[in-house]
Enzyme design. Structure first.
Site, PDB file in Angstrom:
ATOM      1  N   VAL A 248      -0.515  -1.618   6.540  1.00 28.32           N
ATOM      2  CA  VAL A 248       0.566  -0.707   6.134  1.00 28.32           C
ATOM      3  C   VAL A 248      -0.014   0.649   5.720  1.00 28.32           C
ATOM      4  O   VAL A 248       0.446   1.703   6.156  1.00 28.32           O
ATOM      5  CB  VAL A 248       1.387  -1.307   4.970  1.00 28.32           C
TER       6      VAL A 248
ATOM      7  N   ASP B  36      -9.268   2.779  -0.835  1.00 28.83           N
ATOM      8  CA  ASP B  36      -9.403   1.329  -0.746  1.00 28.83           C
ATOM      9  C   ASP B  36     -10.640   0.916  -1.519  1.00 28.83           C
ATOM     10  O   ASP B  36     -11.609   1.662  -1.601  1.00 28.83           O
ATOM     11  CB  ASP B  36      -9.503   0.862   0.714  1.00 28.83           C
TER      12      ASP B  36
ATOM     13  N   CYS C 261       3.632 -11.469   6.913  1.00 30.50           N
ATOM     14  CA  CYS C 261       4.866 -11.202   6.148  1.00 30.50           C
ATOM     15  C   CYS C 261       5.821 -12.396   6.055  1.00 30.50           C
ATOM     16  O   CYS C 261       6.090 -12.884   4.953  1.00 30.50           O
ATOM     17  CB  CYS C 261       5.596 -10.005   6.740  1.00 30.50           C
TER      18      CYS C 261
HETATM   19  P1  NAD Z   1      -3.847  -5.534   4.047  1.00 33.94           P
HETATM   20  O1  NAD Z   1      -4.511  -6.742   3.484  1.00 33.94           O
HETATM   21  O2  NAD Z   1      -4.023  -5.201   5.482  1.00 33.94           O
HETATM   22  O3  NAD Z   1      -4.295  -4.259   3.200  1.00 33.94           O
HETATM   23  C1  NAD Z   1      -4.322  -4.214   1.813  1.00 33.94           C
HETATM   24  C2  NAD Z   1      -5.498  -3.361   1.390  1.00 33.94           C
HETATM   25  O4  NAD Z   1      -5.412  -3.115  -0.003  1.00 33.94           O
HETATM   26  C3  NAD Z   1      -6.871  -4.000   1.629  1.00 33.94           C
HETATM   27  O5  NAD Z   1      -7.650  -3.152   2.438  1.00 33.94           O
HETATM   28  C4  NAD Z   1      -7.466  -4.141   0.224  1.00 33.94           C
HETATM   29  O6  NAD Z   1      -8.862  -3.956   0.199  1.00 33.94           O
HETATM   30  C5  NAD Z   1      -6.742  -3.030  -0.505  1.00 33.94           C
HETATM   31  N1  NAD Z   1      -6.712  -3.149  -1.960  1.00 33.94           N
HETATM   32  C6  NAD Z   1      -6.396  -4.223  -2.716  1.00 33.94           C
HETATM   33  N2  NAD Z   1      -6.464  -3.917  -4.018  1.00 33.94           N
HETATM   34  C7  NAD Z   1      -6.824  -2.610  -4.105  1.00 33.94           C
HETATM   35  C8  NAD Z   1      -7.048  -1.706  -5.185  1.00 33.94           C
HETATM   36  N3  NAD Z   1      -6.914  -2.090  -6.453  1.00 33.94           N
HETATM   37  N4  NAD Z   1      -7.420  -0.451  -4.912  1.00 33.94           N
HETATM   38  C9  NAD Z   1      -7.575  -0.057  -3.627  1.00 33.94           C
HETATM   39  N5  NAD Z   1      -7.361  -0.852  -2.569  1.00 33.94           N
HETATM   40  C10 NAD Z   1      -6.992  -2.118  -2.803  1.00 33.94           C
HETATM   41  O7  NAD Z   1      -2.300  -5.699   3.709  1.00 33.94           O
HETATM   42  P2  NAD Z   1      -1.059  -5.124   4.554  1.00 33.94           P
HETATM   43  O8  NAD Z   1      -0.766  -5.997   5.707  1.00 33.94           O
HETATM   44  O9  NAD Z   1      -1.268  -3.662   4.779  1.00 33.94           O
HETATM   45  O10 NAD Z   1       0.119  -5.351   3.508  1.00 33.94           O
HETATM   46  C11 NAD Z   1       0.213  -4.569   2.333  1.00 33.94           C
HETATM   47  C12 NAD Z   1       1.567  -4.816   1.694  1.00 33.94           C
HETATM   48  O11 NAD Z   1       2.593  -4.348   2.563  1.00 33.94           O
HETATM   49  C13 NAD Z   1       1.881  -6.289   1.436  1.00 33.94           C
HETATM   50  O12 NAD Z   1       2.630  -6.394   0.264  1.00 33.94           O
HETATM   51  C14 NAD Z   1       2.738  -6.678   2.619  1.00 33.94           C
HETATM   52  O13 NAD Z   1       3.602  -7.739   2.336  1.00 33.94           O
HETATM   53  C15 NAD Z   1       3.514  -5.396   2.853  1.00 33.94           C
HETATM   54  N6  NAD Z   1       3.981  -5.232   4.218  1.00 33.94           N
HETATM   55  C16 NAD Z   1       3.160  -5.516   5.265  1.00 33.94           C
HETATM   56  C17 NAD Z   1       3.606  -5.323   6.576  1.00 33.94           C
HETATM   57  C18 NAD Z   1       2.729  -5.646   7.743  1.00 33.94           C
HETATM   58  O14 NAD Z   1       3.238  -5.622   8.856  1.00 33.94           O
HETATM   59  N7  NAD Z   1       1.448  -5.934   7.573  1.00 33.94           N
HETATM   60  C19 NAD Z   1       4.909  -4.845   6.805  1.00 33.94           C
HETATM   61  C20 NAD Z   1       5.712  -4.548   5.714  1.00 33.94           C
HETATM   62  C21 NAD Z   1       5.236  -4.742   4.418  1.00 33.94           C
END
Ligand code: NAD
Length: 432
Positions: free
Chosen positions: A11, A30, A262
């Site tokens: 995201v 990150d 998700c």
């Molecule tokens: P992801 O695991 O791909 O990315 C999350 C990132 O956050 C990781 O790189 C991690 O290292 C980083 N992170 C964690 N804690 C941190 C901190 N304290 N400081 C800095 N960086 C930190 O996750 P994603 O798929 O991008 O999903 C993120 C959120 O968005 C989730 O809640 C998910 O449910 C929601 N979401 C995801 C999608 C999707 O298609 N992937 C769609 C809609 C909503």
């Protein structure tokens, strides 16, 4: 505007690239130092159609930067976007908010001037209140509002969806925050419906939407089971249903069950939230258990095809949870593969984009091939598990020549049954 994005994953990265392309100054933060180093060196850390070009353009112009430093990213930001993961809690299966809370505490001390903290992560109802409390406690002088800004992008279409969202939902409890978010999305004015609601409604909209879509998938999968027994064809049935505007044609493709980062976690989190609030959500619970069973049933279908064959070889085509992405989190394909693994079965898999990611998850439990034909070489059955377009173009003559037995289990209905059967294959699709 200056925007800080915390969490540079599926995201955060497309959002960062998108906001930079719109002319904002974006810093993606990150805590994964390897990820940030790769991005600083111009290396994209995930596969998404069209992201490379915009990433290169905006990093070159200096509008898009990457850092591990919260201070560097958050200081001076007008909007801080939370895009960290909210995985299922290992015990309760509720959304685990440890990354959200950690990020809120880490960012608090660097807020300068009026800032909107916008949560794009999918978080349970009431999390905005918690974030607000945590930031205020850590930095009582901070001038900020917390807004819920749920993300609806589809992996595989993340860049497209950033620029062409169906809707922008904003859960803001103050006028000042609403104005700031309006400014952020000004380029979309007139093009996309913006819905301003209470923060708790916004948090609920995201779960309600994902749970609904998961139920729709589960429904069509059950209907496919019915079609198989009743002599109907699910493709025709889905087409007929989809022509009704009240139903809509999308999410009516039967398959091996929903997966990804998700739907599985959001349905479980919604079910947990409902229980916490004394509400029983029987449809969501049925989808959760039915979907888990679905993957076992698919594995069983594949094993049935090779029953009686000594040490069968199964060619698995597709490992990503869907086409267009290398994301394998909760991939039905991976779960099916896990069900197939046994000392007597040889499994060789191929995926156009997810080999690296899948290999890290499955390791040497299976073998890997460089192409779909290499995987199918000497195979007793080909199992199609992800709906990549490449698999639709399978050359049946070539497949015929290289397979040991001519058997196909098509868990995505990618091939034309009549054509496949005419070429002498034993074929099993879904709901046919
Ligand atoms: P992801 O695991 O791909 O990315 C999350 C990132 O956050 C990781 O790189 C991690 O290292 C980083 N992170 C964690 N804690 C941190 C901190 N304290 N400081 C800095 N960086 C930190 O996750 P994603 O798929 O991008 O999903 C993120 C959120 O968005 C989730 O809640 C998910 O449910 C929601 N979401 C995801 C999608 C999707 O298609 N992937 C769609 C809609 C909503």
């Amino acid at each position: 505007m200056k925007i800080a994005i915390i969490g540079t994953g599926y995201v955060g990265l497309p959002s960062g690239v998108g906001f930079a392309e719109l002319g904002n100054e974006v810093v993606c933060i990150d805590k994964d130092a390897d990820k940030i180093e790769a991005l600083q060196n111009g290396k994209i850390t995930l596969f998404e159609e069209g992201i490379d070009e915009l990433f290169a353009k905006n990093t070159k112009s200096g509008r898009l930067r990457f850092t591990t430093s919260m201070k560097e990213g958050v200081e001076g930001a007008d909007v801080v976007v939370l895009a960290v993961g909210t995985p299922p809690h290992p015990v309760t299966k509720a959304a685990d908010l440890k990354y959200i809370y950690a990020a809120a505490l880490e960012l608090a001390e660097y807020l300068t001037g009026y800032t909107v903290v916008a949560t794009k992560s999918t978080v349970p109802v009431g999390t905005g209140d918690d974030i607000e409390t945590l930031i205020s406690q850590k930095n009582p002088f901070a001038d900020f509002d917390v807004v819920s800004l749920p993300e609806f992008l589809r992996e595989g279409f993340a860049v497209h969806d950033f620029f062409h969202p169906d809707r922008i939902v904003v859960g803001a409890n103050t006028e000042k925050a609403k104005e700031k978010i309006k400014e952020l999305y000004k380029p979309f004015e007139g093009q996309t419906k913006m819905l301003f609601v209470k923060r708790r409604s916004s948090e609920t909209i995201k779960y309600a939407s994902n749970a609904f879509l998961a139920i729709k998938i589960h429904y069509i999968n059950e209907m496919a089971n019915f079609c198989e027994k009743a002599g109907a064809d699910i493709s025709e049935v889905a087409q007929g249903m989809g022509l009704d505007n009240r139903i809509g044609a999308k999410f009516l493709n039967p398959g091996p069950g929903y997966g990804g980062s998700c739907f599985p976690k959001d349905t479980m989190a919604m079910s947990y939230m409902a229980r916490q609030n004394g509400v029983e959500m029987s449809l969501i619970n049925a989808a959760i258990s039915g979907n888990a069973q679905r993957k076992k049933e698919m594995a069983q279908r594949i094993l049935e095809m090779v029953k009686g064959i000594d040490n069968p070889k199964i060619a698995v085509l597709g490992l990503a949870f869907k086409n267009g992405t290398d994301d394998c989190r909760e991939s039905p394909a991976l779960e099916i593969v896990e069900e197939l693994i046994s000392p007597k079965v040889q499994i060789v898999a191929y995926d156009p984009k997810a080999m690296g990611v899948a290999c890290r998850l499955l390791g040497n439990k299976i073998e890997y091939a460089d192409s779909m034909y290499q995987a199918a070489q000497g195979a007793d059955v080909v199992a199609l598990l992800t709906e990549w377009d490449e698999f639709r173009t399978l050359d049946l003559e070539q497949l015929s020549a290289i397979m040991q037995h001519k058997k196909i289990v098509d868990c995505r209905n990618l091939l034309n049954k009549a054509e496949v059967v005419a070429k002498g294959f034993e074929y099993q699709g879904i709901g046919k």
